[in-house]
Design a protein around this motif. Structure first.
Motif, short mmCIF file in Angstrom:
data_model
loop_
_atom_site.label_atom_id
_atom_site.label_comp_id
_atom_site.label_asym_id
_atom_site.label_seq_id
_atom_site.Cartn_x
_atom_site.Cartn_y
_atom_site.Cartn_z
N HIS A 1 7.38 7.66 3.74
CA HIS A 1 8.79 8.08 4.48
C HIS A 1 10.11 7.13 3.73
CE1 HIS A 1 5.28 8.44 7.48
NE2 HIS A 1 6.08 9.15 8.01
N LEU A 2 9.62 6.09 3.14
CA LEU A 2 10.86 5.56 2.10
C LEU A 2 10.48 5.23 0.76
CD1 LEU A 2 11.16 2.77 4.99
CD2 LEU A 2 12.46 4.74 4.60
N PRO A 3 10.80 5.95 -0.23
CA PRO A 3 10.86 5.78 -1.43
C PRO A 3 10.92 4.56 -1.90
CG PRO A 3 12.13 7.75 -1.10
CD PRO A 3 11.99 6.96 0.29
N HIS A 4 9.95 3.99 -2.84
CA HIS A 4 9.97 2.63 -3.61
C HIS A 4 9.93 1.41 -2.64
CE1 HIS A 4 12.64 4.65 -6.60
NE2 HIS A 4 11.64 5.02 -6.78
N VAL A 5 9.35 1.88 -1.37
CA VAL A 5 8.97 0.72 -0.45
C VAL A 5 7.35 0.91 -0.42
CG1 VAL A 5 9.17 -0.14 1.89
CG2 VAL A 5 11.13 0.79 0.79
N TYR A 6 6.80 -0.54 -0.53
CA TYR A 6 5.38 -0.52 -0.52
C TYR A 6 4.88 -1.38 0.45
CZ TYR A 6 6.08 1.59 -5.21
OH TYR A 6 6.58 2.50 -6.28
N PHE A 7 3.49 -1.30 0.70
CA PHE A 7 2.97 -2.40 1.61
C PHE A 7 1.73 -2.97 1.09
CE2 PHE A 7 5.42 0.68 3.97
CZ PHE A 7 6.13 0.11 4.91
N ALA A 8 1.53 -4.37 1.28
CA ALA A 8 0.26 -4.97 0.94
C ALA A 8 -0.08 -6.14 1.74
CB ALA A 8 0.43 -5.49 -0.45
N GLY A 9 -1.54 -6.42 1.89
CA GLY A 9 -1.92 -7.45 2.80
C GLY A 9 -2.14 -7.00 4.06
N GLU A 10 -2.02 -7.72 4.85
CA GLU A 10 -2.50 -7.80 6.39
C GLU A 10 -1.43 -6.94 7.19
OE1 GLU A 10 -3.87 -10.46 10.43
OE2 GLU A 10 -3.64 -11.45 8.44
N VAL A 11 -0.34 -6.77 6.63
CA VAL A 11 0.63 -6.10 7.24
C VAL A 11 0.27 -4.42 7.27
CG1 VAL A 11 1.98 -5.14 5.10
CG2 VAL A 11 2.99 -5.25 7.29
N LEU A 12 -0.64 -3.85 6.67
CA LEU A 12 -1.38 -2.64 6.60
C LEU A 12 -2.42 -2.84 7.71
CD1 LEU A 12 -1.60 -2.22 2.92
CD2 LEU A 12 -0.55 -0.84 4.36
N ASP A 13 -2.84 -1.56 8.00
CA ASP A 13 -3.82 -1.73 9.37
C ASP A 13 -5.33 -1.81 8.50
OD1 ASP A 13 -5.11 -1.38 11.63
OD2 ASP A 13 -5.15 0.67 11.72
N ILE A 14 -5.29 -2.79 7.78
CA ILE A 14 -6.65 -3.27 7.31
C ILE A 14 -7.04 -4.59 7.94
CG2 ILE A 14 -7.96 -3.62 5.22
CD1 ILE A 14 -6.06 -1.86 3.63
N ASP A 15 -8.30 -4.79 8.32
CA ASP A 15 -8.69 -6.23 8.62
C ASP A 15 -10.27 -6.28 8.33
OD1 ASP A 15 -9.76 -6.37 11.84
OD2 ASP A 15 -8.40 -4.73 11.13
N GLY A 16 -10.73 -7.61 8.22
CA GLY A 16 -11.97 -7.84 7.77
C GLY A 16 -12.57 -9.06 8.89
N VAL A 17 -13.83 -9.09 8.78
CA VAL A 17 -14.62 -10.07 9.69
C VAL A 17 -14.44 -11.39 8.80
CG1 VAL A 17 -16.26 -8.53 10.44
CG2 VAL A 17 -16.80 -9.55 8.39
N THR A 18 -14.94 -12.47 9.18
CA THR A 18 -14.76 -13.58 8.64
C THR A 18 -15.82 -13.65 7.32
OG1 THR A 18 -14.88 -16.10 9.04
CG2 THR A 18 -16.59 -14.75 10.08
#
Length: 387
Positions: A346-363
């Motif tokens: 939706h926004l050119p040249h804007v990227y996402f990394a880390g926990e801000v994404l809907d990705i999460d792991g177990v301990t």
């Protein structure tokens, strides 16, 4: 060309360093709203920084990434746990792999990772602005590229679809005072599950002064994070204290009865259960008849005891944070980013990394690995876009 990285955490620094290594002429600035960077790295792994995992016991990424495993499988083709291990050692941090497959710096000190990141950032000329809160991307209009690495549940960007963030790794409060009196008791192999659902997790379990913790509980909290949140952390819980099937437990108890008919029930523990826990389970199941001998155990009592061992019921009465570590599920909807570059659709040249994404792991180092993988992906994408 200039890149702004919003978030001074693990993903932000890893992204900045790799971007400068790939594209030395790029000007990179990290914006951190607090006065301190890498605070979460400092407390992770009990202050030792469980920076990745060997993945030796992982058959499918869905085991360790309840959300985002398909994207992680794709991104691992470019940068996975082996690449992360090599990256840290190449940058002067020797790593060690424990018996449980968790990977730590050999120093057993999270400051080794922090010092590496700070030193590399300085060496590459990365500008770090602390106490600088970015409330709108308009503040960054002078930058050519923007990478958001602000952590879980913190991103709210106009025009970018997000999924509501809820806690993911936490322990369970249990109201049973007799159980909590066993605080400090560890059972090495258990299976915890939520009846009526497919959510279950196996591994060591720790009884605490507030309820239940340990890898089995933390994994279960991750798998069932959304369901538990929807039920306000008030759900039934069952524990198989032996992580064994009912016929095997019946066979073991019958063997004990045949070999030790005159001994009291409390004197012999099936499968070497901790003595305090065995006494608690006997009292819970048999009450006044707990002093009986094995030969006096009738069929009804035997059935009840087997059920307690493999299907012991409790009520979750709330959640508690796991130490100082806070992980969430939710964040930027993965459908809203390019799966190859993690650039916003939706926004050119804007990227996402880390926990801000809907990705999460177990301990177990899996969340940091997601940070390294997604940050490396974004660094690669920006460097290629610049060329």
């Amino acid at each position: 060309m200039r890149t702004a990285i919003v978030g001074g955490g693990a993903a932000g620094f890893f992204l900045a360093i790799n971007l400068k290594e790939m594209c030395p002429q790029m000007e990179v600035t990290i914006f951190e709203k607090s006065k301190k960077v890498l605070a979460k790295v400092e407390v992770s792994g009990g202050g030792r920084c469980n920076c990745t995992n060997s993945f030796a016991s992982v058959r499918d990424l869905s085991q360790v990434y309840p959300r985002g495993h398909r994207l992680m499988k794709r991104l691992f083709k470019t940068f996975d746990y082996r690449d992360a291990y090599a990256w840290f050692e190449r940058h002067g941090v020797r790593l060690v792999t424990q018996e449980d497959e968790c990977v730590f710096p050999a120093s057993q000190d999270s400051h080794t990772i922090i010092n590496l990141f700070l030193a590399e950032a300085r060496r590459h000329g990365v500008e770090i602005r602390t106490g600088h809160k970015i409330e709108s991307l308009e503040q960054l209009k002078d930058f050519d590229y923007i990478a958001i690495t602000t952590g879980g549940g913190t991103a709210s960007i106009a025009g970018v679809p997000t999924i509501e963030a809820v806690p993911s790794l936490f322990t369970f409060s249990i109201a049973d005072e007799k159980l909590r009196a066993l605080m400090g008791t560890v059972v090495e192999e258990t299976t915890a599950f939520i009846p009526g659902t497919n959510f279950r997790a196996s591994g060591p379990l720790l009884i605490t002064h507030w309820g239940l913790s340990g890898p089995a509980i933390l994994r279960l909290s991750s798998y069932a994070a959304r369901t538990l949140a929807e039920h306000h952390y008030q759900m039934p819980l069952a524990v198989n204290w032996l992580s064994r099937k009912e016929p095997e437990i019946v066979e073991e108890l019958r063997h004990i009865i045949a070999e030790n008919p005159q001994k009291q029930l409390g004197s012999i523990r099936p499968f070497d259960l901790p003595s305090r826990l065995w006494a608690y389970l006997l009292d819970k199941t048999l009450g006044e008849r707990v002093q009986n001998r094995w030969q006096n155990l009738n069929q009804k009592e035997l059935n009840r005891l087997v059920n307690t061992l493999c299907n012991d019921g409790y009520q979750i009465a709330g959640r508690a944070a796991f130490k100082d570590e806070f992980v969430t599920c939710g964040g930027i909807d993965l459908a809203a980013v390019d799966p190859n570059t993690l650039e916003s659709k939706h926004l050119p040249h804007v990227y996402f990394a880390g926990e801000v994404l809907d990705i999460d792991g177990v301990t177990g180092g899996f969340n940091f690995q997601a940070a390294w993988t997604t940050a490396y992906t974004v660094a690669t994408a920006i460097s290629k876009a610049h060329l």
